[in-house]
Design a protein around this motif. Structure first.
Motif, PDB file in Angstrom:
ATOM      1  N   VAL A  42       0.736  13.567   1.882  1.00 38.55           N
ATOM      2  CA  VAL A  42      -0.030  12.352   1.593  1.00 38.55           C
ATOM      3  C   VAL A  42       0.273  11.254   2.608  1.00 38.55           C
ATOM      4  O   VAL A  42      -0.641  10.582   3.102  1.00 38.55           O
ATOM      5  CB  VAL A  42       0.265  11.855   0.160  1.00 38.55           C
ATOM      6  CG1 VAL A  42      -0.350  10.478  -0.080  1.00 38.55           C
ATOM      7  CG2 VAL A  42      -0.252  12.854  -0.864  1.00 38.55           C
ATOM      8  N   ALA A  96       0.831  -1.210   0.000  1.00 37.17           N
ATOM      9  CA  ALA A  96       0.000   0.000   0.000  1.00 37.17           C
ATOM     10  C   ALA A  96       0.864   1.257   0.000  1.00 37.17           C
ATOM     11  O   ALA A  96       0.547   2.251  -0.675  1.00 37.17           O
ATOM     12  CB  ALA A  96      -0.923  -0.011   1.213  1.00 37.17           C
ATOM     13  N   GLN A 140       2.260   1.759  -3.492  1.00 35.57           N
ATOM     14  CA  GLN A 140       1.213   2.230  -4.399  1.00 35.57           C
ATOM     15  C   GLN A 140       0.910   3.705  -4.163  1.00 35.57           C
ATOM     16  O   GLN A 140       0.733   4.483  -5.108  1.00 35.57           O
ATOM     17  CB  GLN A 140      -0.059   1.402  -4.212  1.00 35.57           C
ATOM     18  CG  GLN A 140      -1.126   1.662  -5.272  1.00 35.57           C
ATOM     19  CD  GLN A 140      -0.653   1.288  -6.661  1.00 35.57           C
ATOM     20  OE1 GLN A 140      -0.215   0.163  -6.887  1.00 35.57           O
ATOM     21  NE2 GLN A 140      -0.711   2.228  -7.589  1.00 35.57           N
ATOM     22  N   THR A 141       0.880   4.099  -2.891  1.00 30.67           N
ATOM     23  CA  THR A 141       0.627   5.506  -2.552  1.00 30.67           C
ATOM     24  C   THR A 141       1.730   6.402  -3.092  1.00 30.67           C
ATOM     25  O   THR A 141       1.466   7.467  -3.663  1.00 30.67           O
ATOM     26  CB  THR A 141       0.519   5.672  -1.023  1.00 30.67           C
ATOM     27  OG1 THR A 141      -0.584   4.900  -0.540  1.00 30.67           O
ATOM     28  CG2 THR A 141       0.324   7.128  -0.634  1.00 30.67           C
ATOM     29  N   ASP A 151       1.517   6.506  -7.001  1.00 32.77           N
ATOM     30  CA  ASP A 151       0.393   7.334  -7.455  1.00 32.77           C
ATOM     31  C   ASP A 151       0.671   8.819  -7.240  1.00 32.77           C
ATOM     32  O   ASP A 151       0.357   9.651  -8.103  1.00 32.77           O
ATOM     33  CB  ASP A 151      -0.891   6.938  -6.716  1.00 32.77           C
ATOM     34  CG  ASP A 151      -1.390   5.558  -7.101  1.00 32.77           C
ATOM     35  OD1 ASP A 151      -0.924   5.021  -8.130  1.00 32.77           O
ATOM     36  OD2 ASP A 151      -2.240   5.011  -6.371  1.00 32.77           O
ATOM     37  N   THR A 152       1.255   9.154  -6.093  1.00 35.84           N
ATOM     38  CA  THR A 152       1.549  10.564  -5.788  1.00 35.84           C
ATOM     39  C   THR A 152       2.598  11.128  -6.734  1.00 35.84           C
ATOM     40  O   THR A 152       2.427  12.221  -7.293  1.00 35.84           O
ATOM     41  CB  THR A 152       2.038  10.702  -4.330  1.00 35.84           C
ATOM     42  OG1 THR A 152       1.055  10.163  -3.441  1.00 35.84           O
ATOM     43  CG2 THR A 152       2.300  12.157  -3.984  1.00 35.84           C
ATOM     44  N   GLU A 192      -2.253   9.343   5.183  1.00 38.57           N
ATOM     45  CA  GLU A 192      -2.414   7.896   5.117  1.00 38.57           C
ATOM     46  C   GLU A 192      -1.900   7.180   6.368  1.00 38.57           C
ATOM     47  O   GLU A 192      -2.074   5.971   6.512  1.00 38.57           O
ATOM     48  CB  GLU A 192      -1.672   7.343   3.880  1.00 38.57           C
ATOM     49  CG  GLU A 192      -2.245   7.812   2.552  1.00 38.57           C
ATOM     50  CD  GLU A 192      -3.643   7.282   2.300  1.00 38.57           C
ATOM     51  OE1 GLU A 192      -3.956   6.166   2.785  1.00 38.57           O
ATOM     52  OE2 GLU A 192      -4.424   7.980   1.630  1.00 38.57           O
TER      53      GLU A 192
END
Length: 199
Positions: free
Chosen positions: A65, A5, A8-9, A12-13, A69
């Motif tokens: 971010v 995770a 992926q974060t 994506d960022t 999260e």
């Protein structure tokens, strides 16, 4: 937050800001190191480099971010790829074809591939990355004999043979640009078949 995770974060960022996420490393002590680059395509006439401002921009957004999260880390470091940049996909291979890479196979080459030319248990190679027709990749190298201290090398000695090995991307454990320092330039140009590439 799981490592999948988290990755992926980060991906994506970074992608959302217009960059490419090259590598993420977690080090002891809570250091989170993220390497970014500018996206590349074969049609790019000019290759631009990551700047300090790019790293600062990504750092600020990632800090925000990751806090939202709930990611655990003590220090975040965002940087550009070094001279040993990893190659992770087909586009990376296309971008850096002709340059010298350090390649590690998941499994030894085996007797059939070695054919008595190299050690069948060998997994690590350094050589020029080349396109293999019709759609694969290969590496070209020669195992130069290194002279011992004080030993003179005869100019008449025959050049070591040049080896070529084809491979599939799913056979690779890792591939990185070889960290070769050339004070006149990047120093990753492909060797000619008559030139030697140290292993």
């Amino acid at each position: 937050m799981t490592s999948v995770a988290l990755q992926q974060t980060i991906d994506d960022t970074v992608r959302g800001l217009g960059y490419e996420s090259v590598e993420t490393e977690r080090s002891p002590g809570g250091l989170l190191r993220v390497t970014i680059d500018l996206p590349w395509s074969p049609s790019d006439a000019v290759v631009h480099s990551i700047t300090v401002e790019d790293c600062e921009r990504v750092t600020r957004q990632l800090q925000y971010v990751l806090e939202v999260e709930g990611a655990e880390y003590k220090r975040l470091e965002v940087s550009s790829p070094g001279i040993d940049r990893p190659l992770r996909n087909e586009l990376d291979f296309e971008r850096f074809q002709g340059q010298v890479v350090d390649l590690v196979l998941k499994a030894p080459v085996g007797a059939a591939v070695a054919a008595g030319q190299v050690n069948a248990n060998r997994k690590k190679f350094r050589g020029a990355l080349q396109r293999a027709e019709p759609s694969g990749w290969q590496i070209m190298w020669s195992d130069e004999v290194v002279a011992k201290p004080g030993q003179r090398v005869s100019a008449r000695r025959a050049a070591p043979p040049v080896h070529v090995m084809a491979f599939a991307l799913d056979e690779l454990q890792s591939v990185r640009l070889a960290p070769i320092v050339d004070f006149k330039g990047r120093g990753h140009s492909a060797p000619d078949a008559s030139e030697n590439v140290k292993d």
